[in-house]
Design a protein around this motif. Sequence first.
Motif, PDB file in Angstrom:
ATOM      1  N   ILE A 126      11.089 128.141  96.357  1.00  0.00           N
ATOM      2  CA  ILE A 126      11.414 128.193  98.007  1.00  0.00           C
ATOM      3  C   ILE A 126      12.025 128.280  99.085  1.00  0.00           C
ATOM      4  O   ILE A 126      13.364 128.605  98.288  1.00  0.00           O
ATOM      5  CB  ILE A 126      11.109 127.035  98.311  1.00  0.00           C
ATOM      6  N   LEU A 127      11.615 129.414  99.782  1.00  0.00           N
ATOM      7  CA  LEU A 127      13.330 129.806 100.784  1.00  0.00           C
ATOM      8  C   LEU A 127      12.894 129.357 101.871  1.00  0.00           C
ATOM      9  O   LEU A 127      11.848 128.289 102.736  1.00  0.00           O
ATOM     10  CB  LEU A 127      12.639 131.162 101.849  1.00  0.00           C
ATOM     11  N   VAL A 128      14.071 128.483 102.387  1.00  0.00           N
ATOM     12  CA  VAL A 128      14.671 127.841 103.698  1.00  0.00           C
ATOM     13  C   VAL A 128      15.095 128.119 104.937  1.00  0.00           C
ATOM     14  O   VAL A 128      16.169 129.181 104.327  1.00  0.00           O
ATOM     15  CB  VAL A 128      15.683 126.809 103.309  1.00  0.00           C
ATOM     16  N   ASP A 129      14.694 128.898 105.869  1.00  0.00           N
ATOM     17  CA  ASP A 129      15.102 130.085 106.727  1.00  0.00           C
ATOM     18  C   ASP A 129      14.634 130.930 106.729  1.00  0.00           C
ATOM     19  O   ASP A 129      14.783 131.313 105.447  1.00  0.00           O
ATOM     20  CB  ASP A 129      16.285 129.800 107.701  1.00  0.00           C
ATOM     21  N   GLY A 130      14.745 132.243 107.507  1.00  0.00           N
ATOM     22  CA  GLY A 130      14.918 133.457 107.129  1.00  0.00           C
ATOM     23  C   GLY A 130      15.119 133.955 107.714  1.00  0.00           C
ATOM     24  O   GLY A 130      15.444 135.609 107.917  1.00  0.00           O
ATOM     25  N   GLY A 131      16.609 134.339 108.308  1.00  0.00           N
ATOM     26  CA  GLY A 131      17.379 134.600 109.168  1.00  0.00           C
ATOM     27  C   GLY A 131      16.367 136.061 110.472  1.00  0.00           C
ATOM     28  O   GLY A 131      15.940 135.717 111.044  1.00  0.00           O
ATOM     29  N   LEU A 188      10.146 127.494 104.232  1.00  0.00           N
ATOM     30  CA  LEU A 188      10.782 126.617 105.202  1.00  0.00           C
ATOM     31  C   LEU A 188      11.071 126.548 107.024  1.00  0.00           C
ATOM     32  O   LEU A 188      11.915 127.535 107.029  1.00  0.00           O
ATOM     33  CB  LEU A 188      11.414 125.380 104.616  1.00  0.00           C
ATOM     34  N   SER A 189      11.180 126.167 107.271  1.00  0.00           N
ATOM     35  CA  SER A 189      11.323 126.506 109.162  1.00  0.00           C
ATOM     36  C   SER A 189      12.149 125.385 109.605  1.00  0.00           C
ATOM     37  O   SER A 189      11.894 124.492 109.751  1.00  0.00           O
ATOM     38  CB  SER A 189      10.089 126.415 110.209  1.00  0.00           C
ATOM     39  N   THR A 190      12.902 125.821 110.341  1.00  0.00           N
ATOM     40  CA  THR A 190      14.089 124.797 111.048  1.00  0.00           C
ATOM     41  C   THR A 190      13.920 124.424 112.153  1.00  0.00           C
ATOM     42  O   THR A 190      13.233 123.281 112.597  1.00  0.00           O
ATOM     43  CB  THR A 190      15.300 124.972 110.460  1.00  0.00           C
ATOM     44  N   MET A 245      13.233 120.955 112.109  1.00  0.00           N
ATOM     45  CA  MET A 245      12.919 120.449 111.046  1.00  0.00           C
ATOM     46  C   MET A 245      14.245 120.437 110.437  1.00  0.00           C
ATOM     47  O   MET A 245      14.585 121.471 109.650  1.00  0.00           O
ATOM     48  CB  MET A 245      11.478 120.427 110.565  1.00  0.00           C
ATOM     49  N   SER A 246      14.163 119.292 109.288  1.00  0.00           N
ATOM     50  CA  SER A 246      15.418 119.312 108.886  1.00  0.00           C
ATOM     51  C   SER A 246      14.943 119.217 107.343  1.00  0.00           C
ATOM     52  O   SER A 246      13.470 118.870 107.403  1.00  0.00           O
ATOM     53  CB  SER A 246      16.911 118.308 108.476  1.00  0.00           C
ATOM     54  N   TRP A 247      15.165 119.676 106.380  1.00  0.00           N
ATOM     55  CA  TRP A 247      14.809 120.026 105.139  1.00  0.00           C
ATOM     56  C   TRP A 247      15.501 119.118 103.522  1.00  0.00           C
ATOM     57  O   TRP A 247      17.021 119.378 103.763  1.00  0.00           O
ATOM     58  CB  TRP A 247      13.770 120.821 104.433  1.00  0.00           C
ATOM     59  N   SER A 248      14.986 117.968 103.165  1.00  0.00           N
ATOM     60  CA  SER A 248      15.790 117.360 101.832  1.00  0.00           C
ATOM     61  C   SER A 248      15.304 117.692 100.258  1.00  0.00           C
ATOM     62  O   SER A 248      13.438 117.909 100.648  1.00  0.00           O
ATOM     63  CB  SER A 248      16.309 116.320 102.099  1.00  0.00           C
ATOM     64  N   TRP A 249      15.270 117.867  99.378  1.00  0.00           N
ATOM     65  CA  TRP A 249      15.095 117.487  97.974  1.00  0.00           C
ATOM     66  C   TRP A 249      16.133 117.877  97.063  1.00  0.00           C
ATOM     67  O   TRP A 249      17.098 117.617  97.148  1.00  0.00           O
ATOM     68  CB  TRP A 249      14.138 119.054  97.955  1.00  0.00           C
ATOM     69  N   LYS A 250      15.951 117.579  95.725  1.00  0.00           N
ATOM     70  CA  LYS A 250      16.958 117.460  94.350  1.00  0.00           C
ATOM     71  C   LYS A 250      17.019 117.911  93.731  1.00  0.00           C
ATOM     72  O   LYS A 250      16.425 118.810  93.318  1.00  0.00           O
ATOM     73  CB  LYS A 250      16.401 115.588  93.748  1.00  0.00           C
ATOM     74  N   SER A 251      18.195 118.631  93.306  1.00  0.00           N
ATOM     75  CA  SER A 251      18.446 119.645  92.577  1.00  0.00           C
ATOM     76  C   SER A 251      19.598 118.720  91.620  1.00  0.00           C
ATOM     77  O   SER A 251      20.049 117.728  91.694  1.00  0.00           O
ATOM     78  CB  SER A 251      19.775 121.133  93.755  1.00  0.00           C
TER      79      SER A 251
END
Length: 287
Positions: free
Chosen positions: A64-69, A95-97, A181-187
């Motif tokens: 999964i990528l978050v944002d793309g520059g 995923l887009s912020t 949009m912000s995103w959260s997950w567990k690592s």
Amino acid sequence: MRKTVALAISVAGMTAMGAASQPAAPDPIKWMAPQSPARLYGSTYLVGFGDLNVAMIRTSAGLILVDGGVPQGVAQIKAHLRQIGFSIRDVKLILSTEPHSDHAGGFAALALDSGATVIASAAGAAVLRTGGGDPDDPQAAWLDRFPAVPKLRVARHGETIRLGDTIVTAHATPGHTLGSMSWSWKSCEGKACRTIVFGASLNPVAADGWRFADPAHASFVDAFRASFERVKAMPCDMLIPSHPAADQADRLTRLGKARTANPFLDPGACRAYAQRAEAALANKLTE
């Protein structure tokens, strides 16, 4: 020389896009300060730049990528993936912020090369589909267009998105844009699991002449205030802001030297992030 380098990067980046090509940001170099890819914690990596964070999450079913520059940074993101042993073809979700060129400009090419689906809020997706140009954006007078993103999935606030063994939660945090949009997950590292938050920008910035105190713009102020409270309340062991903190390079250096005291772990980071933005908005309203 600066313009020549920018043009060379632009041509290379847009050639890589093929059918996704559209006019690109005129000066992407300011966003592309070199930064080596790094594993932050467990399955969470940084694969972006010194001025723009792009996160990568390794799951049992792909990346999964978050944002793309920016569009011109796509080749570097792909190179960073290779450096840490992955391929762009491993990416399944992006995923887009926010629908601004500095964060979403690379989506079309990254999705084209990977076959991944881009996921955004409903308001964000509407702008991504047209490649920018939202006249209601507080920064509309400043914004650059970017390659449109045709293949999109919309996520609601609180929705969970699963890929393999990883669940990512969507958190609507509008204000900077109404589609943020912000995103959260567990690592996890062994049995030690941490909640990671990739925070959309909360910066109350606007083009000249656009005033947050104007009654016509009250919806943006209300959105910001709701987002501040939401971010303060988030479970958050580590914050990855879409624009890096000033000390990120120093923390990456320290991270590389010793993993026993991870300098990115900070359970107060999300609250402090929201409080700084809250103070900035108060100053804007006073002005």
